[in-house]
Motif scaffolding. Structure first.
Motif, short mmCIF file in Angstrom:
data_model
loop_
_atom_site.label_atom_id
_atom_site.label_comp_id
_atom_site.label_asym_id
_atom_site.label_seq_id
_atom_site.Cartn_x
_atom_site.Cartn_y
_atom_site.Cartn_z
N GLY A 48 -90.00 20.45 38.48
CA GLY A 48 -89.33 20.60 37.19
C GLY A 48 -90.28 20.41 36.02
N THR A 49 -91.17 19.42 36.13
CA THR A 49 -92.16 19.20 35.07
C THR A 49 -93.08 20.40 34.91
N ILE A 50 -93.53 20.94 36.03
CA ILE A 50 -94.42 22.11 35.99
C ILE A 50 -93.71 23.30 35.37
N VAL A 51 -92.45 23.52 35.76
CA VAL A 51 -91.70 24.65 35.23
C VAL A 51 -91.50 24.52 33.73
N VAL A 52 -91.15 23.30 33.28
CA VAL A 52 -90.97 23.08 31.85
C VAL A 52 -92.27 23.33 31.09
N ALA A 53 -93.40 22.88 31.66
CA ALA A 53 -94.69 23.08 31.01
C ALA A 53 -95.04 24.56 30.90
N VAL A 54 -94.84 25.31 32.00
CA VAL A 54 -95.12 26.75 31.98
C VAL A 54 -94.23 27.46 30.97
N ALA A 55 -92.94 27.09 30.96
CA ALA A 55 -92.01 27.71 30.03
C ALA A 55 -92.42 27.45 28.58
N ALA A 56 -92.81 26.20 28.28
CA ALA A 56 -93.22 25.87 26.91
C ALA A 56 -94.48 26.63 26.51
N LEU A 57 -95.46 26.69 27.42
CA LEU A 57 -96.72 27.36 27.09
C LEU A 57 -96.55 28.85 26.87
N LYS B 3 -86.15 33.58 38.73
CA LYS B 3 -86.55 34.92 38.28
C LYS B 3 -86.95 34.90 36.81
N PHE B 4 -86.25 34.10 36.03
CA PHE B 4 -86.58 33.99 34.61
C PHE B 4 -87.93 33.33 34.42
N VAL B 5 -88.22 32.29 35.22
CA VAL B 5 -89.52 31.62 35.13
C VAL B 5 -90.64 32.57 35.54
#
Length: 593
Positions: free
Chosen positions: A33-42, A418-420
């Motif tokens: 979850g942390t990695i996904v949030v970081a990728v999404a933010a970047l 899929k969105f990520v």
């Protein structure tokens, strides 16, 4: 029951919304979850800034302006940019780059991994040594080797054979696209090699037993099984081609050949007032193009099971025997390598050894002064140290993020996977120059919130920017190979009682080690040569080698010093590759028989 319990429950509930509803392991949910949030933010923040700028009437950061569609009207209706011409020119570059990369990169990957081609280890060293050469330096190499005025080939042809000019100019659009394509052949190679390496050869064995030729087996078995990796490489190279700047900026200027990236840079840097809004509106057409390609890619690769070939029943099979064609084919490949890589490299080395470059070797003008300058100049030493810090930090951060993101999208049933995966490709739609400006203004505003996130003028903003730029291509490396590792291996470990961390440590990561090595190497060598992000975000204390090289060439026109620094880069890359070989980490298995 302190406040820790509600806080933990709140965090778990938040990560549950990301879709981890089939696995109640807290560690797994928090890490992914942390990695996904970081990728999404970047990826979302620069894209949001781009879209905001395209519909904003003022400069970026001016809150007293208003929303408007005037930028789109100016670009697509009033002719602010020659959109049709720019699109056509960019398409030529993208098609040429993709065709060259696909033909030579995929061909090299198959020959090196799946055949007994002689001297393939040395060929790979030559191929990968060009990874650290910035695109604009690569273009300069071709000018010194094949340029009509001071190119070595033109000089030899004039002096020995009386030929007034070479039959092919390196300044026409298709030649530019080919040269830009040669620059990305190693990228295509690295994107497809792990998939060929991890592919189970059993199906190829069946084709061979039934009498299929090498060409028939490759066409009907090998390439269809690695379709995700091929499509990923094609998608990435084509979209990068649509935003290509470095090679075009050197070779296209002779004939006024403009593409999206050169027009955008000219509008931002060469106009007063700067046309930020119009440039952002023009970039949005690349975003639409990206949406179409991503939709197609997701449609073709939606059935992951069709490409899972690495299982618990993995076999060790021999490579294809090229027979009597082994050495003739090797000779032909070495001839090609000499023309497109070795001769330009030799030329740039020869150039670096001259007091100044006049297009021909002159023993009386040889010197090592430029190397002495490159090694002793305090500014260059600091720029080189900054580049190492940015490359090492960015490669490590990027590898962790893209492996975690790819595992989330391909190994979980999360509702947002899929969105990520789509978000990981969005930076392709934003040219590097615009991405750099987006990050610059983003951190100018965010830095006002707290000193801890005031990254303006630091190496951290450059690291973040470089990771964002290469998330699309590095994620395709990860995704294209994760789909080949069958989930039955982890399921077996789960049945045996292993928790998620044990499954990752004992099963997934050992199988993924080769790809992770490729990922780290790919990110490191690309980040150390990236120009666009550092050019927009550097300060006097954070100059990196690409910016230093560009400034030397642009303002001092000292091509000999640029050549010396580039030669050192090539040498360091070869040493690094040899070091990987000595430690047992390779991009394919040399001991296969």
């Amino acid at each position: 029951m302190s406040s820790r319990r509600p806080l933990a429950e709140t965090a778990i509930a938040a990560f549950d919304r990301l879709g981890f509803d089939t696995d109640r392991e807290v560690t797994r949910r928090i890490i992914l979850g942390t990695i996904v949030v970081a990728v999404a933010a970047l990826t979302v923040v620069p894209l949001a800034f781009l879209l905001w700028t395209s519909v904003w009437s003022g400069y970026p950061g001016e809150f007293n302006a208003q929303l408007t569609l005037e930028n789109f009207r100016a670009v697509y209706l009033d002719g602010f940019f020659p959109v049709g011409k720019l699109f056509g020119n960019s398409l030529i570059i993208a098609v040429g780059m993709t065709t060259t990369g696909l033909t030579l990169g995929l061909g090299a990957a198959w020959l090196f991994v799946r055949t007994n081609l002689p001297t393939k280890g040395e060929m790979e060293l030559v191929l990968l040594s060009c990874q650290t050469i910035p695109g604009y330096v690569y273009a300069i190499m071709y000018v010194t080797a094949y340029g009509a005025e001071n190119g070595i080939l033109a000089t030899v042809a004039r002096d020995l054979f009386g030929v007034a000019s070479l039959p092919v100019s390196i300044y026409n659009p298709w030649a530019i696209s080919f040269i830009a394509g040669i620059n990305v052949v190693p990228t295509f190679y690295l994107l497809t090699t792990p998939a060929l390496q991890d592919m189970d050869p059993a199906l190829e064995e069946v084709a061979r037993v039934h009498g299929a030729s090498i060409a028939e087996t490759v066409r009907s078995v090998t390439f269809p099984l690695i379709k995700p990796a091929i499509l990923a490489a094609t998608l990435v190279i084509f979209l990068y081609g649509m935003g290509e700047y470095a090679v075009v900026s050197i070779l296209g200027v002779h004939n006024g050949f403009d593409v999206y990236s050169t027009a955008i840079l000219a509008a931002v840097k060469g106009r007063y007032p700067a046309a930020y809004g119009q440039s952002a509106a023009l970039s949005c057409s690349l975003l639409v193009l990206m949406l179409v390609f991503v939709w197609y890619y997701r449609k073709v690769t939606s059935r992951k099971e069709d490409f899972m070939t690495l299982t618990g029943r993995q076999q060790s099979a021999g490579v294809w025997d090229l027979g009597r064609w082994r050495w003739p084919l090797a000779a032909g490949i070495w001839a090609l390598l000499f023309v497109v890589w070795v001769l330009p490299i030799i030329t740039i080395v020869v150039t670096s050894l001259h007091v100044d470059w006049q297009g021909q070797l002159e023993l009386s003008r040889l010197t090592l002064a430029h190397y002495a300058t490159a090694l002793t100049d305090a500014g260059l030493r600091q720029a080189f140290l900054n580049s190492l810090l940015v490359a090492g930090g960015g490669a490590t951060l990027g590898t962790v993020l893209v492996v975690g993101m790819a595992y989330y999208t391909e190994r979980t049933k999360a509702r947002f996977r899929k969105f990520v995966d789509f978000l990981s490709l969005t930076p392709l739609a934003v040219p590097g120059i615009i991405m750099g400006a987006s990050l610059l203004f983003t951190f100018l505003w965010i830095g006002r919130l707290h000193p801890w996130i005031d990254w303006y003028g630091t190496l951290l903003i450059i690291i973040v920017g470089c990771v964002v730029v290469y998330i699309p291509v590095s994620s395709r490396i990860a995704v294209g190979n994760i789909v080949q590792i069958h989930s039955e291996l982890e399921e077996a470990a789960r049945v045996a009682g292993a928790n998620w961390l044990q499954q990752m440590r004992e099963i997934f990561l050992p199988l993924f080690r080769n790809t992770a090595t490729v990922l780290w190497f790919f990110l490191a060598v690309h980040i150390i040569q990236l120009l666009s992000i550092p050019m927009m975000t550097y300060s006097s204390n954070t100059i990196v080698i690409p910016v230093e090289l560009f400034q030397i060439y642009t303002y001092s026109t000292d091509i000999t010093l640029v050549a010396a620094i580039s030669t050192i880069f090539i040498l360091l890359t070869v040493v690094f590759l040899v070091g990987l070989r000595l430690t047992g980490l390779r991009f394919y298995e040399l001991d296969r028989r």
